[in-house]
Design a protein around this motif. Structure first.
Motif, PDB file in Angstrom:
ATOM      1  N   GLU A  10       3.702   4.270  27.601  1.00 36.59           N
ATOM      2  CA  GLU A  10       3.280   3.374  28.685  1.00 36.59           C
ATOM      3  C   GLU A  10       4.487   2.591  29.181  1.00 36.59           C
ATOM      4  OE1 GLU A  10      -0.043   0.807  27.934  1.00 36.59           O
ATOM      5  OE2 GLU A  10      -1.369   2.494  27.563  1.00 36.59           O
ATOM      6  N   SER A  11       4.551   2.385  30.488  1.00 33.36           N
ATOM      7  CA  SER A  11       5.612   1.648  31.195  1.00 33.36           C
ATOM      8  C   SER A  11       6.928   2.409  31.272  1.00 33.36           C
ATOM      9  CB  SER A  11       5.866   0.279  30.564  1.00 33.36           C
ATOM     10  OG  SER A  11       4.679  -0.471  30.554  1.00 33.36           O
ATOM     11  N   GLU A  12       6.986   3.610  30.725  1.00 35.34           N
ATOM     12  CA  GLU A  12       8.231   4.389  30.763  1.00 35.34           C
ATOM     13  C   GLU A  12       8.416   5.021  32.134  1.00 35.34           C
ATOM     14  OE1 GLU A  12      10.681   7.490  27.940  1.00 35.34           O
ATOM     15  OE2 GLU A  12       8.535   7.277  27.620  1.00 35.34           O
ATOM     16  N   ARG A  13       9.645   4.941  32.662  1.00 32.96           N
ATOM     17  CA  ARG A  13       9.994   5.600  33.925  1.00 32.96           C
ATOM     18  C   ARG A  13      10.647   6.932  33.606  1.00 32.96           C
ATOM     19  NH1 ARG A  13      13.950   2.570  36.756  1.00 32.96           N
ATOM     20  NH2 ARG A  13      13.870   4.300  38.199  1.00 32.96           N
ATOM     21  N   VAL A  14      10.135   7.975  34.226  1.00 30.88           N
ATOM     22  CA  VAL A  14      10.656   9.315  33.980  1.00 30.88           C
ATOM     23  C   VAL A  14      10.877  10.029  35.302  1.00 30.88           C
ATOM     24  CG1 VAL A  14       9.581   9.548  31.700  1.00 30.88           C
ATOM     25  CG2 VAL A  14       8.321  10.279  33.732  1.00 30.88           C
ATOM     26  N   LYS A  15      11.654  11.092  35.249  1.00 32.43           N
ATOM     27  CA  LYS A  15      11.943  11.915  36.415  1.00 32.43           C
ATOM     28  C   LYS A  15      11.499  13.334  36.096  1.00 32.43           C
ATOM     29  CE  LYS A  15      15.774  12.578  39.576  1.00 32.43           C
ATOM     30  NZ  LYS A  15      17.185  12.281  39.811  1.00 32.43           N
ATOM     31  N   VAL A  16      10.759  13.960  37.012  1.00 34.74           N
ATOM     32  CA  VAL A  16      10.274  15.317  36.792  1.00 34.74           C
ATOM     33  C   VAL A  16      11.460  16.276  36.790  1.00 34.74           C
ATOM     34  CG1 VAL A  16       8.808  17.176  37.658  1.00 34.74           C
ATOM     35  CG2 VAL A  16       8.027  14.805  37.813  1.00 34.74           C
ATOM     36  N   HIS A  17      11.562  17.058  35.717  1.00 40.17           N
ATOM     37  CA  HIS A  17      12.673  17.989  35.531  1.00 40.17           C
ATOM     38  C   HIS A  17      12.248  19.434  35.798  1.00 40.17           C
ATOM     39  CE1 HIS A  17      16.325  19.606  33.730  1.00 40.17           C
ATOM     40  NE2 HIS A  17      15.573  20.409  32.988  1.00 40.17           N
TER      41      HIS A  17
END
Length: 87
Positions: A16-23
């Motif tokens: 939760e609250s983690e920012r991720v980028k689609v790879h």
């Protein structure tokens, strides 16, 4: 930046609250088209708003999306770089 920070992992494992980028989208053409139509494409950034087990609610721009565990497992992500600086 270490290699560990950019190692792809399934969106289902994001906190939760983690920012991720689609790879990478690993699900085949139909799933890829469905996710792309929802605005989830390679390179976009997401924030995990809520999770219950591996089911997630993510935010992309102003859009919230609920994703089941199976779908979230097929979306490979990397941690997004922090954009804040100490200036």
């Amino acid at each position: 930046m270490s290699t560990f920070e950019k190692k792809p992992f399934p969106l289902a494992l994001a906190q939760e609250s983690e920012r991720v980028k689609v790879h990478l989208l690993r699900g085949g053409k139909n799933l890829e088209m469905r996710l792309t139509s929802l605005g989830l494409n390679v390179g976009c950034e997401l924030t995990v708003l809520h999770r219950k087990g591996a089911d997630l609610v993510v935010v992309r721009a102003d859009t919230r999306l609920a994703l089941g565990a199976g779908m979230a497992q097929k979306i490979m992500v990397v941690r997004a770089c922090a954009t804040t600086s100490g200036h």
